[in-house]
Design an enzyme around this catalytic site. Structure first.
Site, PDB file in Angstrom:
ATOM      1  CB  THR A 141       0.401  -4.738  -7.495  1.00 24.86           C
ATOM      2  OG1 THR A 141       0.174  -3.626  -6.606  1.00 24.86           O
ATOM      3  CG2 THR A 141       0.807  -4.197  -8.853  1.00 24.86           C
TER       4      THR A 141
ATOM      5  CD  GLU B 199      -8.811   1.890  -4.094  1.00 30.00           C
ATOM      6  OE1 GLU B 199      -7.610   2.203  -3.998  1.00 30.00           O
ATOM      7  OE2 GLU B 199      -9.721   2.724  -4.155  1.00 30.00           O
TER       8      GLU B 199
ATOM      9  CB  CYS C 164      -3.184  -1.359   1.058  1.00 31.61           C
ATOM     10  SG  CYS C 164      -4.697  -0.497   1.523  1.00 31.61           S
TER      11      CYS C 164
ATOM     12  CD  GLU D 193       1.536  -4.294  -0.209  1.00 32.58           C
ATOM     13  OE1 GLU D 193       1.143  -5.161  -1.001  1.00 32.58           O
ATOM     14  OE2 GLU D 193       0.845  -3.342   0.171  1.00 32.58           O
TER      15      GLU D 193
END
Ligand code: NAD
Length: 482
Positions: free
Chosen positions: A234, A254, A290, A389
């Site tokens: 990100t 993505e 992901c 994440e």
């Protein structure tokens, strides 16, 4: 694996000497041994690759002007050429990024060629031009023309699948590409280049230059690029999005995820039946995927049972060298990635989450960047390990009161990429799935299907790959009033 050395780039349908003598030396994630050497792309190499892609695209009788069915033939030949190298792809990907070979065979060979053949089929069937009656008289031609020269930037976790998410629709639409693989996974990119050459893909349609992030940023902003497709973090996605915003350049992003696996109170937690599906949707590729549901939401009424089931599932996994066919969890792709995962595990402990499994390095594996499959119970959704994440084999189990509470927790995230709902009542599961703000979600299963759009909302990205929607991302629309 034998050490592999390359000293050229695949640009303009031929093997071109690099502009500098900088090199990338990929390393075996399971053994820390060097795997070979390839040149590292510089800005001058990107200039050469973009020029080749530009020339191939602008050729009035070239690739972009071909009937889509003719491009499809080339794509099918490329899929065959990739298939012929299946063992090589599996070995290289798995050695470089630690993906277990069993996973690599499915997802880095079977999957990308399925995507390529799917888009070859779509090229044959899709409507590229249509004519409508105009409201003010006359007729209107709507043309779906190729977007142009594509800059495709891919990460190391599924290097072949994520490259193909871009190559296949771009080729189907008539675009040409410059692919920039991640420095961690370069050797498989050379095998792809060899397949492209063997398949007779016209010169300049696909060009490959492995390089680092600065050179990637240069490619994104290159004046002769028409569209950018990025998969990665990100943080990088925001930077790339800003650049493309300034240039008004179409971009597909993505990015990361922190998806929810919602276990409903009626779920059958029989690991013999659903263990594989749970594994694939929460821990696949050593947690370096992901879309994984790394926040497991469990009803308070059955909380202990769910914690026990996930602890048993993760505890039963075979951890080892990614090259061993029996391995289910391999190492992290890099030392940096293992540091990152270990930092998060330390944060989880510090935040008071209860460790029910793992948390350290597996015994007996002295080389390679291994982390034990790790389960944290009693995690608060606002804690760092539930919000950020981790990208490793670490799950956070979060209790919920009722379905409304589960949906609230699932949506209380910056991300929105994947997710699952586990239930004995698929209709009820679908109704819950519809309430989750996410780009994709599965009921009792999860695997991105080539025929279905894949992508995220919120900080998980912009736009969609795969499916007919993924083809549209490589097209511009021209309207002709006639
Ligand atoms: P990363 O963003 O650091 O790098 C990804 C790629 O982008 C690499 O090729 C890198 O060299 C390049 N890059 C980095 N910064 C750039 C910039 N400013 N301009 C141009 N190129 C740049 O990510 P990573 O560590 O390689 O991959 C892990 C991340 O990718 C995770 O966060 C994961 O969730 C995400 N990911 C997302 C998806 C998805 O489909 N949504 C799939 C796989 C991985």
């Amino acid at each position: 694996m034998m050490e592999l050395r390359y000293d050229t780039f695949y640009i303009g349908g031929t093997w071109v000497r690099p502009a500098t003598d900088r090199v990338i030396t990929p390393v075996n994630a399971s053994t820390e041994e060097p795997l070979g050497q390839v040149p590292e792309g510089s800005e001058a190499d990107i200039d050469a690759a973009v020029a080749a892609a530009r020339q191939a695209f602008d050729d009035p009788s070239g690739w972009a002007s071909w009937e889509p069915a003719r491009r499809a033939e080339v794509m099918d030949r490329l899929a065959d050429a990739i298939d012929r190298r299946a063992d090589g792809f599996v070995e290289r990907v798995s050695a470089q990024n630690g993906m277990p070979v069993a996973v690599a065979r499915q997802l880095e060979i079977g999957y990308p060629t399925a995507v390529l053949r799917y888009y070859a089929g779509l090229a044959r069937e899709a409507v590229f031009d249509e004519t409508r009656a105009g409201l003010f008289g006359g007729s209107i031609e709507v043309r779906r023309v190729p977007a142009g020269v594509v800059a495709a930037i891919v990460p190391w976790n599924f290097p072949q699948a994520l490259s193909m998410f871009k190559i296949a629709p771009a080729m189907a639409s008539g675009c040409t590409l410059v692919i920039k693989p991640s420095p961690e996974t370069v050797l498989d990119a050379y095998l792809l280049a060899e397949a492209i050459e063997e398949a007779g893909v016209p010169a300049g349609v696909v060009n490959i230059v492995p390089a680092g992030r600065e050179v990637g940023a240069y490619l994104v902003a290159h004046p002769d690029v028409d569209k950018v497709a990025f998969t990665g973090s990100t943080a990088a996605g925001r930077i790339i999005g800003e650049t493309c915003g300034r240039l008004l350049r179409p971009v597909t992003l993505e990015l990361g995820g922190k998806s929810a696996a919602i276990v409903l109170d009626d779920a059958e937690l029989n690991l013999a039946e659903i263990g594989e599906g749970l594994f694939g949707s929460t821990l696949l590729n050593n947690g370096q995927t992901c879309f994984l549901g790394t926040r497991v939401l469990a009803p308070r009424s059955r909380y202990t049972e769910v914690v026990d089931a996930f602890t048993a599932l993760a505890g039963s996994l075979t951890v080892g060298d990614a090259g061993d066919p029996a391995t289910q969890i391999g190492p992290m792709a890099t030392a940096r990635q293992r540091d990152r995962v270990e930092t998060y595990i330390a944060k989880g402990r510090g935040e008071g989450a209860r460790l029910t499994l793992g948390g350290g390095r597996p015994a007996g594996l002295d080389r390679g960047w291994f982390v034990e499959p790790t389960i944290f119970a009693d995690v608060d959704n606002s804690s760092v390990i539930a919000q950020e994440e981790i990208f490793g084999p670490v799950l956070s189990l979060i209790p919920y009161d009722d379905v409304d509470d589960a949906v609230r927790i699932a949506n209380d995230s910056d991300f929105g990429l994947g997710g699952t709902v586990w239930t004995s009542n698929p209709e009820r599961g679908a109704a819950v799935a519809h309430r989750v703000r996410t780009g994709t979600i599965g009921v009792n299963r999860y695997i991105p299907d080539p025929a279905a759009p894949f992508g995220g909302v919120k900080a998980s990205g912009l736009g969609r790959e795969l499916g007919p929607e993924g083809l549209a991302a490589y097209q511009q629309i021209q309207t002709v009033y006639r």
